[in-house]
Design an enzyme around this catalytic site. Structure first.
Site, mmCIF file in Angstrom:
data_model
loop_
_atom_site.group_PDB
_atom_site.id
_atom_site.type_symbol
_atom_site.label_atom_id
_atom_site.label_comp_id
_atom_site.label_asym_id
_atom_site.label_seq_id
_atom_site.Cartn_x
_atom_site.Cartn_y
_atom_site.Cartn_z
ATOM 1 C CB ALA A 78 16.970 -44.595 -43.220
ATOM 2 C CB ALA A 79 17.385 -38.884 -42.427
ATOM 3 C CE1 TYR A 145 18.634 -33.680 -40.821
ATOM 4 C CE2 TYR A 145 18.805 -31.853 -39.273
ATOM 5 C CZ TYR A 145 18.536 -33.183 -39.536
ATOM 6 O OH TYR A 145 18.154 -34.014 -38.526
ATOM 7 C CG PHE A 173 15.460 -29.353 -29.179
ATOM 8 C CD1 PHE A 173 14.220 -29.907 -29.489
ATOM 9 C CD2 PHE A 173 15.604 -27.990 -29.289
ATOM 10 C CE1 PHE A 173 13.149 -29.107 -29.881
ATOM 11 C CE2 PHE A 173 14.542 -27.177 -29.668
ATOM 12 C CZ PHE A 173 13.316 -27.742 -29.963
ATOM 13 C CG LEU A 194 29.807 -28.313 -27.763
ATOM 14 C CD1 LEU A 194 31.052 -27.527 -28.118
ATOM 15 C CD2 LEU A 194 28.850 -27.453 -26.923
ATOM 16 C CG PHE A 212 32.317 -22.301 -33.734
ATOM 17 C CD1 PHE A 212 33.647 -22.105 -34.087
ATOM 18 C CD2 PHE A 212 31.747 -23.544 -33.994
ATOM 19 C CE1 PHE A 212 34.389 -23.119 -34.689
ATOM 20 C CE2 PHE A 212 32.471 -24.561 -34.592
ATOM 21 C CZ PHE A 212 33.799 -24.348 -34.935
ATOM 22 C CG ASP A 287 26.020 -22.021 -34.869
ATOM 23 O OD1 ASP A 287 25.417 -23.012 -35.325
ATOM 24 O OD2 ASP A 287 27.224 -22.036 -34.568
HETATM 25 N N1 UFG Z 1 29.975 -25.362 -31.230
HETATM 26 C C1 UFG Z 1 31.196 -24.826 -30.872
HETATM 27 N N2 UFG Z 1 32.319 -25.487 -31.273
HETATM 28 C C2 UFG Z 1 32.274 -26.650 -31.997
HETATM 29 C C3 UFG Z 1 31.014 -27.192 -32.349
HETATM 30 C C4 UFG Z 1 29.885 -26.510 -31.946
HETATM 31 O O1 UFG Z 1 31.295 -23.772 -30.248
HETATM 32 O O2 UFG Z 1 33.331 -27.177 -32.336
HETATM 33 C C5 UFG Z 1 28.777 -24.658 -30.786
HETATM 34 C C6 UFG Z 1 27.903 -24.236 -31.956
HETATM 35 O O3 UFG Z 1 28.357 -23.005 -32.475
HETATM 36 C C7 UFG Z 1 26.544 -24.175 -31.294
HETATM 37 C C8 UFG Z 1 26.607 -25.262 -30.214
HETATM 38 O O4 UFG Z 1 27.988 -25.529 -30.022
HETATM 39 O O5 UFG Z 1 26.394 -22.946 -30.653
HETATM 40 C C9 UFG Z 1 25.917 -26.549 -30.630
HETATM 41 O O6 UFG Z 1 26.378 -26.892 -31.928
HETATM 42 P P1 UFG Z 1 26.182 -28.363 -32.541
HETATM 43 O O7 UFG Z 1 26.877 -28.364 -33.877
HETATM 44 O O8 UFG Z 1 26.573 -29.382 -31.552
HETATM 45 O O9 UFG Z 1 24.622 -28.475 -32.716
HETATM 46 P P2 UFG Z 1 23.591 -27.520 -33.461
HETATM 47 O O10 UFG Z 1 22.802 -26.856 -32.375
HETATM 48 O O11 UFG Z 1 24.233 -26.646 -34.447
HETATM 49 O O12 UFG Z 1 22.748 -28.579 -34.276
HETATM 50 C C10 UFG Z 1 21.820 -29.430 -33.678
HETATM 51 C C11 UFG Z 1 21.785 -30.749 -34.418
HETATM 52 C C12 UFG Z 1 21.371 -30.529 -35.834
HETATM 53 C C13 UFG Z 1 20.064 -29.825 -35.853
HETATM 54 C C14 UFG Z 1 20.105 -28.574 -35.013
HETATM 55 C C15 UFG Z 1 18.758 -28.000 -34.862
HETATM 56 O O13 UFG Z 1 23.042 -31.333 -34.365
HETATM 57 O O14 UFG Z 1 21.246 -31.768 -36.499
HETATM 58 O O15 UFG Z 1 20.570 -28.844 -33.714
HETATM 59 O O16 UFG Z 1 18.856 -26.666 -34.628
HETATM 60 F F1 UFG Z 1 19.727 -29.494 -37.100
#
Ligand code: UFG
Length: 338
Positions: A78-79, A145, A173, A194, A212, A287
């Site tokens: 629940a977060a 977070y 992950f 993503l 990105f 990122d």
């Molecule tokens: N990305 C894009 N375009 C988008 C969305 C994401 O290129 O529209 C890229 C991001 O830049 C990143 C990769 O896809 O390189 C993954 O991004 P996400 O947002 O899907 O996931 P994150 O790795 O940023 O985050 C995940 C979890 C988080 C957690 C984190 C731990 O979703 O909750 O891993 O590092 F905190």
């Protein structure tokens, strides 16, 4: 065994409830339905509406349940979990995520529930220099977070020492995908991830996906992540609960696939399944270039193994989202071949 699942109406929580029930366990779901959905709760689970910040209500539910046998393991899902939101609203994240864990722990100690499974995140590692993360690596979160999850991990460890609580902390992950029945999946509106953004683009809810950054120090210049199917992840929780009940010991484990895919590789894998438009855009702040789980500990200590790969993740996620638009697809297992 009887398992109490706080946040069992949410994305990962609801998948875990499904796997617990498939494994023959009795499940009690506790959720305030702020982001979870009542119809994501498995029909065989008993549902109690309540807030994670309400210790009295949690203790009351545990007491009511005692009449038909005590809760052996409690799980906390629940977060709040959106990184950008945590940066904008740190106090809300500390309140819900850290105080929520404190309230739940207090209820568990008071009620004599000695086993807890806790959802943590790879965000506790921050920007690891090597990219591959080991559980005993240095933790240095770069957003609220990750900080709230790390603070919660530490609180759980101290409570474990003081009150004899056994815990299983899982650092997730990149979780994606949907249950094979397509009855549950990820359907949040406020998405930054993503895989769901690829699906929204493929289903015409967005014009273009933005990638990105293509100038990271990776082979193709885009960020590398470790994508794990939510069903594999949910099964780890079942194994974690069974481990706690049998071994009376504690674990802290990474949960990922152990494999890394660049954003380009994910996009290309998705393009093999369905068409959508994309473009390159500037880097998104915060990122890290590469995040991959080392999952040796989960394999050795829990006997856990992920079975579903990137293709299954993309297919199931796409089929689930499509079923939301075309409800007749729901319950249709055939729809999984798109
Ligand atoms: N990305 C894009 N375009 C988008 C969305 C994401 O290129 O529209 C890229 C991001 O830049 C990143 C990769 O896809 O390189 C993954 O991004 P996400 O947002 O899907 O996931 P994150 O790795 O940023 O985050 C995940 C979890 C988080 C957690 C984190 C731990 O979703 O909750 O891993 O590092 F905190």
């Amino acid at each position: 065994m009887k398992v109490f699942v706080a946040g069992g109406a949410g994305y990962i929580g609801s998948h875990t409830v499904y796997e617990l029930i498939r494994a023959g366990h009795e499940v009690v779901v506790y959720d305030n339905l702020s982001t979870g959905r009542a119809n994501a709760v498995h029909p065989s689970a008993r549902f109690y509406e309540g807030d994670i910040l309400d210790k009295t209500r949690i203790a009351e539910v545990l007491e009511v349940e005692r009449a038909t046998g005590p809760v052996e393991v409690a799980m906390h899902f629940a977060a709040k979990l959106i990184v950008s939101e945590s940066v904008a609203q740190p106090l809300a994240y500390y309140h819900n995520n850290v105080e929520g864990v404190r309230q739940m722990l207090a209820a568990l100690v008071e009620s004599g529930v000695n086993n807890m499974v806790f959802s943590s995140t790879a965000a506790v590692y921050g920007e690891p220099p090597k990219g591959e993360c080991f559980e005993d690596d240095y933790t240095l979160p770069i957003n609220p977070y990750g900080e709230t999850k790390l603070a919660s991990e530490r609180m759980i460890k101290w409570v474990s020492e003081a009150h004899g609580l056994n815990f299983c902390i899982f650092r997730y992950f990149n979780v994606a995908g949907a249950d094979a029945t397509l009855e549950i999946g990820l359907d949040k509106d406020q998405l930054t991830w993503l895989v769901p953004l690829i699906m929204q683009t493929a289903l015409g809810q967005r014009d273009k996906l933005q990638i990105f950054g293509d100038d990271y120090p990776t082979p193709d210049g885009t960020c590398i992540r470790d994508y794990v199917h939510v069903t594999d992840l949910a099964k780890a929780h079942v194994q974690g609960a069974e481990y706690l009940a049998q071994e009376k010991n504690s674990l802290l484990l990474n949960l990922g696939s152990g494999k890394g895919y660049s954003v380009n590789e994910v996009v290309n894998a998705a393009l093999e399944l369905f068409p959508f438009a994309y473009e390159y855009a500037p880097r998104r702040p915060g990122d890290p270039a590469k995040l991959i789980a080392n999952i040796q500990q989960a394999r050795e200590q829990l006997g856990w193994q992920p079975y579903l790969g990137l293709k299954e993740i993309l297919q199931s996620d796409y089929s689930y989202r499509k079923s939301l638009i075309i409800p007749s697809l729901l319950h249709s297992r055939e729809s999984q071949d798109l």
